[in-house]
Structures are given as C-alpha cells and as structure tokens.
Design an enzyme around this catalytic site. Sequence first.
Site, PDB file in Angstrom:
ATOM      1  CB  SER A  60      21.466   0.771  40.150  1.00 21.44           C
ATOM      2  OG  SER A  60      22.592   0.528  40.975  1.00 21.44           O
ATOM      3  CE  LYS A  81      21.859  -3.094  42.639  1.00 18.36           C
ATOM      4  NZ  LYS A  81      21.531  -2.205  41.509  1.00 18.36           N
TER       5      LYS A  81
END
Length: 278
Positions: free
Chosen positions: A42, A119
């Site tokens: 990701s 993230k």
Amino acid sequence: MASETKKSGGVLETIKTVVYALLIAGVFRTLFFQPFWIPSGSMKDTLLIGDFLFVNKMSYGYSYASCPSIYIPRFGIDISADDICGFLDGDNTRILGGQPERGDVVVFRHPTTGRDFIKRVIGLPGDTVQMKNGLLYINDVAVKVEPNGTFEEIYEAQGPQRLTPKCENGPVGEGALCTKSRFTETLPNGVSHDILNIGTTWTDNTRVETVPEGYYFMVGDNRDNSSDSRVAQRVGGVGFVPYENIVGRADRIMFSSAGRSMLFFWTWRSDRFFKAIE
C-alpha cells in the site's frame, strides 16, 4: 551438596538475566523504537514489501498505543496494545505530545481492529480532503502532481503473505513485468513524495471529508491499492485516525528483503539498507 547449590544458583542467575533482558527490551520498545515489517504494497514505491524499519515513538509523545503489540497468527499469539494499556485508551491525548506534520509516514493502530497500519499523513485536524478523478484536493486546492516515469516490478508472490502486485498493464502472467504510472505529489507544506496509479477505482472520487479535531487523515502512496482514510471504518476502511492511536514516525529503512524470509540472503535489497523515508 555444594555442587548442587552452585548449579541451582547458576540456573537462577540465568533466569534473572533473561527476565532483566526482556524487561529492558520491553521498556526500549515501549518508550523509544518499535520494529516494523512492511507486509503489503500500500505504500509503494516509498516502502516495499519486506522493508524493515524502526518506528520512532519519541516523535509524537506517548499514549496507550505506545505499548507493544505482538501478532503472530502462526502460533496463535495476538497481544494488542489494548491488552496491556487499554486503561489509558479513550481520552485521545498523549503525554509529551507532539503533532504529526503533513507528509509524515506514520504507524498507527487501526481504530477498530487494533492492527498496526502504516500510511502517510495527508489531512490535519480541520482540513477538508477530497479525491477528484484521482487528484487530491486539500482545503479545496488541488495538490501539485508531476509525472515521474514508471514503477516496474516482477509479477510474482511477494513477502511471507505471498501477495501478488496489481498492475496498470495487467493482467500479466507469472514472471512478467508489472508496471504502474508514477507521479511526484507535492503537499501544501512543500513535502514531495511519489505516488502510484494503477487505474480508475471508486476511491479516485470521494466526497468532501472534514477532519475532526484530534484526528488525522491517512492515505497510502500506492493510491489504488490502499485501505486508508478514504474508506470509512463501517465499510472496512480506516476512516479518521485518533491522535492517541498514532504509534510513531517512520524515518529510515534499516533492512530490506524481497523474499519470504530475511534469512534468504540472495533476496536482500542492499540498495535500500539505511535508506531515508521521504
């Protein structure tokens, strides 16, 4: 008799040494740095599956999320920060707290599952965030995006979970070249980083989200292959991340392996050792 006493004393000293070592390691991991393996794609191409880094817990101070968590499904081990420090959860504050900056790469506890996620901080408290046709808007202003070539990798199972990448030129067969368009995105505070595009997905167009006070909006750099704040918790995403759920900032990759195990030395990525995270 003296021999038996000496032997039992030696065993006791060994046990004490192990206990002290575990205590010191626990304090070190709780207060300073937490090891973290990148399990998914990701955050490509900033972070690759198999990158190993230490999360700096001193960056933003301490909360219940600073307590260690251990998740080893193979052995049925699932100890979360809540199990150890859950009594500190709920007030959304931190001790010696510092504020994350836009563009920081951070590890945080998922608000519902408690699993560690990594993230990039995109939205700060009070910001509005929206995606339009794959372009990020912060406070109604589009961020600057410039083409930066193509990200290439081999289509094959990656890491211990044997995940296969998604390809913009897909579908492709095993061993074929998998490509994604790469762009350099510059956030309002001047922080630049690469993002990847695979194709058109429903997360390329989202409604306007206003980040509440005490919360942050997190997005993965591999935009079309990331479960993040663009997806609400109620539909399986991350949603807004509470301040207290942040574990720390990821600053530098220490080690990297493209294989199933770090012991497979022929899969080591020596060019990523000690690489700064931007």
